[in-house]
Motif scaffolding. Structure first.
Motif, short mmCIF file in Angstrom:
data_model
loop_
_atom_site.label_atom_id
_atom_site.label_comp_id
_atom_site.label_asym_id
_atom_site.label_seq_id
_atom_site.Cartn_x
_atom_site.Cartn_y
_atom_site.Cartn_z
N ASP A 315 -7.19 25.85 -17.55
CA ASP A 315 -5.89 26.08 -18.19
C ASP A 315 -5.09 26.95 -17.22
O ASP A 315 -5.24 28.16 -17.21
CB ASP A 315 -6.09 26.78 -19.53
CG ASP A 315 -4.77 27.04 -20.26
OD1 ASP A 315 -3.73 26.50 -19.82
OD2 ASP A 315 -4.80 27.79 -21.25
N HIS A 398 -6.40 33.96 -23.78
CA HIS A 398 -7.35 33.48 -24.79
C HIS A 398 -8.63 33.05 -24.10
O HIS A 398 -8.65 32.84 -22.89
CB HIS A 398 -6.74 32.29 -25.55
CG HIS A 398 -6.21 31.21 -24.63
ND1 HIS A 398 -7.01 30.24 -24.09
CD2 HIS A 398 -4.96 31.00 -24.12
CE1 HIS A 398 -6.29 29.46 -23.31
NE2 HIS A 398 -5.03 29.90 -23.30
N THR A 427 -8.14 33.34 -20.14
CA THR A 427 -6.92 33.18 -19.35
C THR A 427 -6.13 34.48 -19.36
O THR A 427 -6.18 35.24 -20.33
CB THR A 427 -6.01 32.07 -19.92
OG1 THR A 427 -5.49 32.51 -21.18
CG2 THR A 427 -6.77 30.76 -20.11
N GLU A 429 -2.18 35.15 -18.77
CA GLU A 429 -1.01 34.28 -18.62
C GLU A 429 0.28 34.88 -19.18
O GLU A 429 0.89 34.34 -20.11
CB GLU A 429 -1.27 32.94 -19.30
CG GLU A 429 -1.77 33.03 -20.74
CD GLU A 429 -1.84 31.67 -21.41
OE1 GLU A 429 -0.85 30.93 -21.33
OE2 GLU A 429 -2.88 31.34 -22.01
N GLU A 453 -0.61 31.65 -14.90
CA GLU A 453 -1.83 31.64 -15.72
C GLU A 453 -3.04 31.33 -14.87
O GLU A 453 -3.07 30.33 -14.14
CB GLU A 453 -1.69 30.57 -16.83
CG GLU A 453 -2.94 30.42 -17.68
CD GLU A 453 -2.74 29.50 -18.88
OE1 GLU A 453 -1.85 28.63 -18.82
OE2 GLU A 453 -3.47 29.67 -19.87
MN MN Z 1 -3.57 29.31 -21.88
#
Ligand code: MN
Ligand code: GLY
Ligand code: MN
Length: 486
Positions: A315, A398, A427, A429, A453
């Motif tokens: 991510d 998260h 992450t 971000e 991120e």
């Molecule tokens: Mn994320």
């Protein structure tokens, strides 16, 4: 595409037709049916090595067994979902099932049956090879002739390292089973229907919470997969930079399609809908329509992640100047987000509170917003009232793993109020988003959105940035883009 389920030919309606889940097998001549039964080689495979996940999945099942002694635990992989008429969405097995088996077979069900002597017997219920005698393999829409060869149950046992049984028996077995049962809901309505009299929503929710928390700390196999996801994602971002001229000539869709190609070639899919947000679309947090123009002089916020063939996802977000150079205002906003992210990453280490990285990043952003005159100080008051959130909008990160927002059912005390441990992957971000219609900021800010991120592994000694293969600092981003575009 051909149709698997032609209506029975009127002239042949007296021929035997087999009932199947979604209707009837088409009628065929007895001669053809007889011919189709034979003349096929034995393709059974023997001596297969177990999949790499097998010992890790076994350890997770052992933890699950210890948590629910004496109870039957049912974990479905899920079913195909209709896209329209007789076409389906690509199948993606439930994260709970994948975590506990390493398998991704549609319609499969893992059952942990309690043993009298304690512990559980784990069994995976799978659809076996298609029956050739009944014609299932070529007449059924899910027959192997239509959708491809499946593993036999014996092959499944070798690969997964646990007994495999015919999934068509599972509903009856569950209906007849005595004793307490819990099921992971939301994946298989048929399995849930077989258990309606035996389960409660509250007890099933407890199971889901436990399985979510079981994924908070990743083992070495998972860390390796997340690293692979990040490495593929970095290549996908490079692909995008190389075709920004094509995107300028078309739309954000060229970016989405380019990244998707990398995700499908190297992985299973994208782990979530790619956010390919050019210009003011960057201020829309989940811009996934991706149908807007890409213009020189504007920023491109690309938030995308490759999901590996084993279903672990990256991510990652980079905010890139479409023409390769940040304008002074873009760079000012970018540097603020970069500094906030750096402060956040530095707060990720074992023993730190989960909330620390969010607070560190928010402080930097609040300081910058006060310094720019967009908020009245002092910074402590801004933070206390969370006034910066008009432009920072979302949390700073998260957990990451099989799901992009991993461990989402974990209890507050186990997740947002937890202390970071080695093996957690999260992450970091932060972002700043000035909406195009925000009259509280000078005009030059409007329509500028920046997020950066990265995916950070908590290690014994601190943290490791799994997505460090992509540059973050503004000069390095510009140099990287220039090198890729020649
Ligand atoms: Mn994320
Ligand atoms: N890509 C969704 C998120 O960053 O959480
Ligand atoms: Mn993201």
């Amino acid at each position: 595409m051909a149709e698997a389920q032609d209506k029975p030919d009127a002239a042949q309606e007296d021929k035997p037709v087999k009932k199947r889940k979604n209707g009837l097998y088409p009628a065929v001549s007895e001669e053809l049916a007889a011919v189709m039964k034979s003349g096929w080689a034995d393709t059974e495979r023997h001596g297969l090595d177990p999949i790499k996940q097998a010992p890790y999945a076994a350890a997770r099942r052992a933890a699950l067994s210890a948590r629910f002694p004496g109870e039957r635990i049912v974990v479905p992989a899920g079913n195909l979902r209709t896209r329209s008429n007789d076409t389906e969405y690509p199948f993606r097995a439930s994260s709970e099932y994948v975590h506990l088996t390493g398998d991704q077979t549609q319609d499969a069900v893992l059952v942990l049956e309690p043993l009298a002597e304690g512990g559980h017997q784990a069994t995976t219920y799978l659809l076996p090879r298609s029956d050739r005698n009944s014609g299932e393999f070529w007449l059924d829409g899910q027959g192997e002739l239509w959708v491809g060869r499946r593993n036999s149950l014996a092959e499944g046992e070798q690969l997964l390292g646990l007994p495999c049984k015919d999934v068509r028996k599972v509903a009856d077995e569950l209906r007849e089973a005595a004793g307490p049962v819990r099921v992971v809901r939301g994946h298989d309505a048929g399995v849930e229907a077989a258990l309606t009299d035996k389960v409660t929503a509250e007890r099933d929710a407890e199971l889901k919470v436990f399985l979510s928390e079981l994924r908070l700390v990743k083992d070495e196999y998972e860390v390796g997969e997340l690293q692979r996801a990040c490495d593929s994602t970095a290549r996908g971002f490079e692909d995008v930079v190389k075709v920004l001229d094509k995107a300028e000539a078309t739309s954000e869709r060229w970016i989405e399609g380019t990244f998707f190609l990398r995700a499908r070639v190297e992985g299973n899919d994208v782990g979530y809908g790619s956010i390919c947000a050019a210009g003011p679309h960057a201020t829309t947090l989940h811009w996934v329509r991706n149908d807007g123009p890409v213009r020189s002089g504007e920023l491109l916020l690309l938030d995308a992640g490759v999901e590996t063939t084993t279903l672990y996802t990256a991510d990652v977000t980079r905010t890139l100047p479409v023409n390769g150079r940040f304008s002074p205002l873009q760079r000012k906003v970018y540097d603020a987000v970069y500094d906030a992210q750096q402060a956040g990453i530095e707060a990720v280490k074992p023993g730190a509170a989960y909330r620390d990285f969010h607070e560190a990043a928010q402080r930097v952003l609040a300081e910058r917003l006060v310094a720019w005159g967009l908020l009245d100080g002092p910074v402590e008051r801004v933070l206390e009232l969370a006034l910066q959130r008009r432009w920072t909008l979302h949390g700073t990160g998260h957990m990451l793993g099989l799901d992009v927002h991993d461990c989402a059912q974990a209890r507050t005390e186990a997740y947002v109020d937890c202390t970071l441990e080695p093996g957690m992957v999260l992450t970091v971000e932060p972002g700043l988003y000035f909406q195009p219609d925000d009259l509280t900021v000078p005009a030059e800010y409007r329509g500028v959105g920046v997020r950066i991120e990265d995916d950070i592994l908590v290690t014994d000694g601190g943290a490791r940035n799994l997505s460090a293969g992509l540059p973050r600092q503004a000069d390095e981003v510009e140099a990287w883009m220039a090198a890729l575009r020649g």
